[in-house]
Scaffold this active site. Sequence first.
Site, PDB file in Angstrom:
ATOM      1  N   LYS A  13      50.342  41.733  48.257  1.00  0.00           N
ATOM      2  CA  LYS A  13      49.278  42.708  48.027  1.00  0.00           C
ATOM      3  C   LYS A  13      48.408  42.248  46.864  1.00  0.00           C
ATOM      4  CE  LYS A  13      51.293  46.977  49.780  1.00  0.00           C
ATOM      5  NZ  LYS A  13      51.878  46.263  50.870  1.00  0.00           N
ATOM      6  N   GLN A 189      43.675  42.054  39.886  1.00  0.00           N
ATOM      7  CA  GLN A 189      43.397  40.945  40.800  1.00  0.00           C
ATOM      8  C   GLN A 189      43.935  39.628  40.260  1.00  0.00           C
ATOM      9  OE1 GLN A 189      39.225  40.788  41.627  1.00  0.00           O
ATOM     10  NE2 GLN A 189      39.273  42.647  42.860  1.00  0.00           N
ATOM     11  N   ASN A 190      44.233  38.717  41.210  1.00  0.00           N
ATOM     12  CA  ASN A 190      44.636  37.353  40.857  1.00  0.00           C
ATOM     13  C   ASN A 190      45.901  37.301  40.018  1.00  0.00           C
ATOM     14  OD1 ASN A 190      42.264  36.438  42.126  1.00  0.00           O
ATOM     15  ND2 ASN A 190      41.101  36.893  40.254  1.00  0.00           N
ATOM     16  N   ARG A 191      46.739  38.347  40.155  1.00  0.00           N
ATOM     17  CA  ARG A 191      47.964  38.433  39.337  1.00  0.00           C
ATOM     18  C   ARG A 191      47.646  38.390  37.848  1.00  0.00           C
ATOM     19  NH1 ARG A 191      49.630  39.902  43.702  1.00  0.00           N
ATOM     20  NH2 ARG A 191      51.328  38.952  44.911  1.00  0.00           N
ATOM     21  N   PHE A 192      46.427  38.778  37.504  1.00  0.00           N
ATOM     22  CA  PHE A 192      46.004  38.767  36.105  1.00  0.00           C
ATOM     23  C   PHE A 192      46.098  40.206  35.582  1.00  0.00           C
ATOM     24  CE2 PHE A 192      43.337  36.337  32.958  1.00  0.00           C
ATOM     25  CZ  PHE A 192      44.223  35.269  32.912  1.00  0.00           C
TER      26      PHE A 192
END
Length: 223
Positions: A13, A189-192
């Site tokens: 996700k 977002q972006n695992r950030f």
Amino acid sequence: MTEPVDRLPQTRKSYDSGIFDHPDTSPLTLFRQWYDAAAEHVREPNAMTVSTLDEWGPSSRIVLLKGLDERGFLFFTDYDSAKGRQLRADPRVAVNFPWQDMERQVRIRGLAEVASAEDSDAYFAVRPRGSQIGANVSKQSQPVADRKQMQAEYDAAAAEFEGRDVPRPEHWGGFRVHVFEIEFWQGQQNRFHDRWVFRRSDGSHEPADLADASAWSALRLYP
Ligand SMILES: Cc1cc2nc3c(=O)[nH]c(=O)nc-3n(C[C@H](O)[C@H](O)[C@H](O)COP(=O)(O)O)c2cc1C
């Protein structure tokens, strides 16, 4: 043989909630805001994983949060259960609220303390009668021969307490988790992701009042 992880059913996700910037409030106020939001989206927002320690290492299980104030997080259990014995021997504890549906988690480190008899009596009194009987009978975390034996013990206790209030057994009651560190995690977002951890402003690892903003410093962590 271990199955390669990319063949296991899983989802990937993307988390993209609004940016979670400096929490300019006390940990208690922020937790309450997040809890109220979770209550709208999560089936059991008060379900929390509690991790304890013994000589063999850590162990975790879910319990239900039943009280919250500036002193900490209150839950109820059997003092003679595995967790009850562990916490009475070593109060160091970790708690996690896994609110994945919100792309959030709250992580807590602290020290558990046996709650007052008044706190335990007050909550025991509002439990359903069946649960009160169960608490009297269950020797939580001890082996039992079979379901039949459990039921026979329950039925005998139900008969014994017929027509009167069920007393709170001494081995059942609350623990309050006093907090020295609490982290709020928000998926991005972006695992950030956004992570804000509240630590004691004076660098100590003693629990502090969760409502006293001056006792805490909020630090952003890399995800
Ligand atoms: C959703 C959920 C809520 C639970 N709530 C409690 C609770 O409030 N108190 C409790 O003692 N056990 C609760 N349990 C059971 C514990 O997870 C655990 O099985 C039990 O307390 C024995 O743990 P122990 O042997 O480590 O002491 C709950 C389990 C689930 C899945």
